[in-house]
Motif scaffolding. Structure first.
Motif, short mmCIF file in Angstrom:
data_model
loop_
_atom_site.label_atom_id
_atom_site.label_comp_id
_atom_site.label_asym_id
_atom_site.label_seq_id
_atom_site.Cartn_x
_atom_site.Cartn_y
_atom_site.Cartn_z
N PHE A 1 -32.57 -50.38 7.72
CA PHE A 1 -32.00 -50.29 6.30
C PHE A 1 -31.21 -49.03 6.38
CE2 PHE A 1 -32.16 -48.21 2.24
CZ PHE A 1 -31.64 -49.39 1.42
N PHE A 2 -29.87 -48.96 6.32
CA PHE A 2 -29.00 -48.08 6.44
C PHE A 2 -28.32 -47.85 5.02
CE2 PHE A 2 -24.80 -45.94 6.74
CZ PHE A 2 -25.19 -44.76 7.29
N THR A 3 -28.16 -46.60 4.53
CA THR A 3 -27.43 -46.39 3.26
C THR A 3 -26.53 -45.40 3.45
OG1 THR A 3 -27.56 -45.86 0.90
CG2 THR A 3 -29.31 -45.05 2.42
N HIS A 4 -25.32 -45.21 2.98
CA HIS A 4 -24.23 -44.36 3.26
C HIS A 4 -24.69 -43.29 2.16
CE1 HIS A 4 -21.65 -47.07 5.22
NE2 HIS A 4 -21.20 -46.21 5.73
N LYS A 5 -25.17 -43.36 1.28
CA LYS A 5 -25.53 -42.53 -0.20
C LYS A 5 -26.08 -41.26 0.66
CE LYS A 5 -28.21 -43.98 -3.11
NZ LYS A 5 -28.75 -44.38 -4.46
N PRO A 6 -27.13 -41.07 1.16
CA PRO A 6 -27.67 -39.70 1.41
C PRO A 6 -26.95 -39.15 2.48
CG PRO A 6 -28.96 -41.51 2.66
CD PRO A 6 -28.07 -42.22 1.51
N HIS A 7 -26.25 -39.75 3.28
CA HIS A 7 -25.33 -39.31 4.62
C HIS A 7 -24.18 -38.73 3.91
CE1 HIS A 7 -27.67 -42.27 6.78
NE2 HIS A 7 -27.69 -41.28 7.61
N THR A 8 -23.52 -39.20 2.90
CA THR A 8 -22.26 -38.79 2.16
C THR A 8 -22.82 -37.46 1.27
OG1 THR A 8 -22.53 -40.41 0.28
CG2 THR A 8 -20.88 -40.60 2.09
#
Length: 133
Positions: free
Chosen positions: A78-85
């Motif tokens: 499960f990957f989400t860009h949100k916490p990375h950005t």
């Protein structure tokens, strides 16, 4: 991409202009024709690719964008860009130098080890549940 993110060929847009959901949702999303037409209703309207894009938009359709990055279903990631950005991870760290790409291709092999190395370097969690749910 190079035409959109450099002064040499375009308006110097940042990644989030077209991938507008990267900081708001699990998916960065691929731009829809309405986003493209904000500029291309007046920019490069005689370009063969923009003529095609305009026709697609007028039909109320979306282009068949070619996906470049994904995780295999078997990886159970499960990957989400949100916490990375939100953590300030620059898009190029995971996607390579897209700003100079004339044809997008996978430049970075995003393996579990690669992700773990990045998390360790940034002192981010390496607990299994962060990526595997």
């Amino acid at each position: 991409h190079w035409q959109h993110v450099t002064k040499k060929g375009g308006p110097e847009l940042n990644c989030a202009y077209c991938h507008e959901h990267a900081d708001k949702s699990p998916h960065a999303t691929i731009p829809n024709t309405e986003t493209c037409m904000v500029c291309h209703v007046v920019e490069k309207t005689d370009s063969p690719e923009i003529v095609k894009l305009t026709a697609i938009n007028e039909r109320g359709e979306q282009p068949q964008w070619a996906r470049v990055y994904w995780f295999e279903k078997e990886a159970n990631v499960f990957f989400t860009h949100k916490p990375h950005t939100r953590a300030g991870v620059d898009c190029a760290e995971c996607h390579g130098n897209v700003a100079e790409s004339h044809k997008l291709r996978r430049e970075i092999n995003q393996t579990m080890g690669w992700c773990m190395d990045c998390h360790r370097a940034r002192q981010a969690s390496i607990d299994c549940y962060v990526c595997h749910r």
